[in-house]
Scaffold this active site. Structure first.
Site, PDB file in Angstrom:
ATOM      1  N   ASN A   1     -10.828 -27.554  58.746  1.00 59.30           N
ATOM      2  CA  ASN A   1     -11.513 -26.986  57.575  1.00 59.30           C
ATOM      3  C   ASN A   1     -10.908 -27.574  56.305  1.00 59.30           C
ATOM      4  O   ASN A   1      -9.990 -28.385  56.369  1.00 59.30           O
ATOM      5  CB  ASN A   1     -11.426 -25.454  57.593  1.00 59.30           C
ATOM      6  CG  ASN A   1      -9.986 -24.983  57.611  1.00 59.30           C
ATOM      7  OD1 ASN A   1      -9.242 -25.218  56.673  1.00 59.30           O
ATOM      8  ND2 ASN A   1      -9.584 -24.341  58.707  1.00 59.30           N
TER       9      ASN A   1
ATOM     10  N   ILE B   1      -3.984 -14.033  64.439  1.00 56.06           N
ATOM     11  CA  ILE B   1      -2.545 -13.866  64.168  1.00 56.06           C
ATOM     12  C   ILE B   1      -2.318 -12.687  63.218  1.00 56.06           C
ATOM     13  O   ILE B   1      -1.456 -11.847  63.433  1.00 56.06           O
ATOM     14  CB  ILE B   1      -1.958 -15.166  63.572  1.00 56.06           C
ATOM     15  CG1 ILE B   1      -2.404 -16.370  64.416  1.00 56.06           C
ATOM     16  CG2 ILE B   1      -0.438 -15.099  63.500  1.00 56.06           C
ATOM     17  CD1 ILE B   1      -2.169 -17.718  63.752  1.00 56.06           C
TER      18      ILE B   1
ATOM     19  N   LYS C   1      -8.645  -5.581  60.314  1.00 55.53           N
ATOM     20  CA  LYS C   1      -7.432  -6.290  60.745  1.00 55.53           C
ATOM     21  C   LYS C   1      -6.221  -5.352  60.786  1.00 55.53           C
ATOM     22  O   LYS C   1      -5.256  -5.631  61.471  1.00 55.53           O
ATOM     23  CB  LYS C   1      -7.119  -7.424  59.775  1.00 55.53           C
ATOM     24  CG  LYS C   1      -8.250  -8.443  59.623  1.00 55.53           C
ATOM     25  CD  LYS C   1      -7.939  -9.708  60.361  1.00 55.53           C
ATOM     26  CE  LYS C   1      -8.966 -10.783  60.041  1.00 55.53           C
ATOM     27  NZ  LYS C   1      -8.771 -11.984  60.815  1.00 55.53           N
TER      28      LYS C   1
END
Ligand code: CTP
Length: 398
Positions: A208, A306, A342
């Protein structure tokens, strides 16, 4: 936050001096004591009356004022200060500092001073780009002087480019950072940064546009405050920051492994643009195109998240877990939902679509999402975003 701090504020002669009035107001509000010094050119742009009224202190202007010398010698002004701030720092003041000239009160204080100095330059773009100014800046920076700005933009003189003084709020953050060097000594901070590369075959990969600049700046800002920083970076083009432990990885899975193996942290900041997917089966040999053969079918599988796994650790979770949200649509709504999904404490959301290139660019605009709500930051350099963030995190950790 600046209660008890004494700032020797040197105002140079430039149109940006009007912004220094607002800076004085912000500094006072933050508890700082200000000792204002104006060059004679500065007094052409803002009046000493305005400066002293806002600062609550008499303005010092002359090197040869007998009253002032009797009361408090000019050398004493620098001894009493915690930090010297020059805003605006003109090309002339920078040149004087680089060459050790001392022919007025401001330059004499700079030469006689023994305190850290923060410059907020402001000048015409051609003056800023002139080789003489470049040389002078290199000299003062080598002498350990810290700089904030200038910003690029339309200038009072009608030209466009770098030269505009940073906004007062950003200078305030830089002042806080300069005064808090060493504040995070003993704290451990993790920063992930850069893109990841997910191989397809030995010559191709999925990647990216992340340059890694924002992550590098964040690591630099925390290291500058004395934190022990572990910097886990994918293959980014931005230079690695100094004074940090650098762990180089390539893929998302390697990044997850490096984070898991890096120990415990007081704060963890996930600035990396981690690839969400990888190719299920990486080819050992280069994939060849052959006439009549169907196009390759790349089966994708999801990479480990992560940020989510650190946020949801049952033991050893960092006190503060901060993620980024790269969004192109419904930035606020998505970022608010992402923080909850998250399980992290803060999200720094940025709009990576639109006209201004955030990914791969120099500047950023942040929407800070916390449990308490949403806060919009102005457009600023990635360095300033990093300084603001380090400032906020240090308030939270201490
Ligand atoms: N992140 C991570 N591991 C991943 C993906 C993302 O640690 N496998 C982190 C990034 O470093 C960032 C945050 O999660 O701090 C959000 O990344 P972003 O790409 O915006 O979100 P995604 O989780 O990928 O969600 P989506 O692509 O649906 O927006």
């Amino acid at each position: 936050m600046l209660a008890g701090k004494n700032i020797l504020l040197i105002i140079g002669g430039g149109i940006a001096a009007y912004k220094t009035l607002e800076l004085i107001r912000l500094l006072r509000k933050d508890g700082a004591k200000i000792t204002p010094v104006m060059t004679s050119a500065a007094a052409e742009f803002v009046t000493p009356m305005s400066v002293s009224a806002l600062a609550g202190e008499a303005v010092r202007q002359s090197l040869f004022d007998l009253d002032e010398e009797a009361e408090m010698g000019h050398i004493q002004l620098t001894r009493a200060a915690d930090l010297v701030v020059i805003a605006p720092a003109t090309a002339d003041l920078i040149a004087k500092m680089a060459n050790g000239l001392a022919n007025d009160l401001a330059s004499t204080l700079l030469l006689a001073g023994n305190k850290p100095v923060l410059l907020a330059p402001a000048m015409n773009v051609a003056m800023w780009n002139h080789p003489a100014t470049r040389r002078n800046l290199a000299v003062v920076e080598k002498d350990g002087i810290v700089r904030i700005g200038p910003e690029a933009g339309e200038m009072a003189c009608g030209e466009f480019g770098p030269g505009r003084m940073s906004e007062p709020g950003e200078i305030l953050t830089a002042i806080r950072n300069a005064l808090t060097a060493g504040k995070l000594t003993g704290k451990r901070v993790l920063v992930t940064s850069g893109p990841t590369h997910e191989p397809i075959d030995p010559v191709r990969y999925i990647a990216n546009r992340s340059s890694g600049l924002q992550g590098s700046e964040i690591a630099r800002a925390f290291a500058g405050m004395g934190a022990e920083v572990v910097f886990v970076t994918g293959p980014a083009v931005s230079p690695r920051p100094g004074g940090v432990q650098v762990v180089e990885v390539e893929t998302a899975r390697e990044m997850a492994g490096a984070v898991d193996g890096a120990g415990q942290f007081d704060a963890a900041i996930f600035a990396a643009a981690v690839a969400d997917w990888r190719v299920a089966v990486v080819q050992n040999g280069k994939m060849k195109k052959e006439a009549g053969k169907p196009l390759p079918d790349l089966d994708l599988v999801e990479n480990p998240d992560i940020l989510r796994s650190v946020s949801q650790r049952k033991t050893g979770r960092p006190h503060l877990v901060i993620g980024f949200a790269a969004e192109t649509d419904n930035v606020e709504e998505n970022a608010v939902a992402k923080r909850i999904r998250k399980g992290c404490d803060w999200i720094l959301a940025n709009d990576v679509g639109g006209d201004r290139a955030v990914m791969g660019g120099e500047d950023n605009q942040i929407l800070l999402v916390t449990e308490d709500g949403v806060e919009q930051w102005s457009w600023m350099s990635k360095r300033q975003v990093a300084n603001m963030l380090a400032d906020r995190v240090s308030e939270e950790l201490l």
